[in-house]
Scaffold this motif. Structure first.
Motif, short mmCIF file in Angstrom:
data_model
loop_
_atom_site.label_atom_id
_atom_site.label_comp_id
_atom_site.label_asym_id
_atom_site.label_seq_id
_atom_site.Cartn_x
_atom_site.Cartn_y
_atom_site.Cartn_z
N THR A 167 113.02 70.94 -53.27
CA THR A 167 113.79 72.18 -53.10
C THR A 167 113.37 73.23 -54.13
OG1 THR A 167 115.66 70.92 -52.23
CG2 THR A 167 116.12 73.17 -52.98
N GLN A 201 110.20 74.63 -52.84
CA GLN A 201 110.45 75.59 -51.76
C GLN A 201 110.83 76.95 -52.32
OE1 GLN A 201 112.90 74.37 -48.39
NE2 GLN A 201 112.56 72.23 -48.95
N ALA A 202 111.66 76.92 -53.37
CA ALA A 202 112.04 78.18 -54.02
C ALA A 202 110.82 78.87 -54.62
CB ALA A 202 113.09 77.91 -55.09
N LYS A 257 102.70 75.97 -52.20
CA LYS A 257 103.56 74.79 -52.21
C LYS A 257 103.01 73.68 -53.11
CE LYS A 257 107.15 72.33 -50.91
NZ LYS A 257 107.55 72.00 -49.55
N VAL A 308 107.78 78.66 -53.46
CA VAL A 308 107.05 79.25 -52.33
C VAL A 308 107.69 80.57 -51.92
CG1 VAL A 308 106.41 78.93 -49.91
CG2 VAL A 308 106.22 77.01 -51.51
N ARG A 309 109.01 80.60 -51.96
CA ARG A 309 109.74 81.81 -51.58
C ARG A 309 109.32 83.00 -52.43
NH1 ARG A 309 116.39 82.19 -51.53
NH2 ARG A 309 116.56 84.17 -50.38
N TYR A 310 108.99 82.71 -53.68
CA TYR A 310 108.62 83.79 -54.59
C TYR A 310 107.12 83.85 -54.88
CZ TYR A 310 113.60 84.33 -55.12
OH TYR A 310 114.94 84.53 -54.86
N GLY A 311 106.33 83.25 -53.96
CA GLY A 311 104.89 83.50 -53.99
C GLY A 311 104.00 82.40 -54.53
#
Length: 266
Positions: A185, A188-189, A197, A191-194
């Motif tokens: 998780t 994933q966060a 993964k 990845v959300r901010y660039g």
């Protein structure tokens, strides 16, 4: 004193313990292994130099300590057939079978044998496990030392009252899954901010591993260490408050409770 350690079952956990023993102070010549999957045993012979047994009965007849490393349903099926051999040889019996108590095992083999119950966790696969053990009154100090010597090859070992095993299973046996979900998780966060993964997983995994090592080294209360990261008005305390507001602690407590209740039903 040399002794033969026999394994009935060579699945993921059994194989991890065998490999740890061979990498540690145990001689591969003194490890006897039986598994219904002959290919698995042959691979262990090739990788570790252990001796293959022809049957579970042969393990009981030749070993000074017998490690039961099978599934709970399998253990129920095989114990009656092994009872005579176990009572004749009287080896130290070490069970790593989840949910099966010493009393339950004694119901199949009788109450006169030395039985230890051990609960290892998946991190034994990389030598960073934590294992709890308990013994019946027939296990003497030498038997306790045997248990400790075996499981210290794959991590840390503690002696714990058997009544606490369901809780231990939840916070040590099940928690790696919770922690891996937490790491994913976090990634994933990232990845959300660039962050890609794979890179995010590497970062999150090292951050979690480092926090655990810091706690072990400093021997402080985890909250005290967490407070050191939380600068007033800073980014960390903002995230900590968000975790609390969104039920992080309650979710962890609920997960442990669910695992404990399930363990009691096995």
């Amino acid at each position: 004193m040399m002794m033969t350690i026999g394994f009935i079952g060579a699945g993921n956990m059994g194989s991890s313990i065998i490999k740890g023993m061979v990498s540690g102070s145990f001689s591969s010549r003194d490890i006897l292994v039986y598994d219904i999957d002959r290919v698995r045993v042959e691979q262990l012979q090739k990788d570790c130099g252990i001796t293959a047994a022809l049957s579970a009965e042969q393990v009981c007849e030749k070993a000074s300590a017998v490690i039961l490393a099978v599934k709970p349903s399998t253990l129920q099926d095989i114990l009656p057939a092994l009872s005579d051999a176990l009572n004749e040889r009287k080896p130290l019996i070490i069970s790593i079978v989840a949910g099966k108590t010493i009393e339950w095992i004694q119901g199949f083999v009788g109450g006169g044998l030395a039985i230890a119950r051990v609960m290892p966790n998946i991190a034994c696969q990389v030598g960073e496990g934590i294992s709890a053990f308990c013994c019946n009154p027939h296990v003497h100090e030498s038997g306790r030392k045997t248990v400790t010597d075996i499981f210290e090859t794959v991590g840390r070992v503690i002696e714990l009252d058997e009544s606490l095993f369901p809780a231990f299973t939840a916070i040590a046996g099940c928690s790696p899954a919770y922690t891996l979900m937490y790491i994913d998780t976090l990634a994933q966060a990232g990845v959300r901010y660039g962050i890609p993964k794979d890179t995010a997983i590497e970062i999150a995994a090292q951050a979690v591993a480092g926090a655990a090592r810091l706690l072990q080294k400093e021997a402080e209360h985890p909250r005290a260490l967490a407070d050191k990261v939380c600068s007033p008005g800073g980014t960390t305390i903002e995230g900590v408050c968000a975790l609390c507001e969104n039920g992080f602690e309650n979710a962890v407590l609920a997960a442990v409770r669910a695992s404990v209740e399930k363990d009691k039903k096995l």
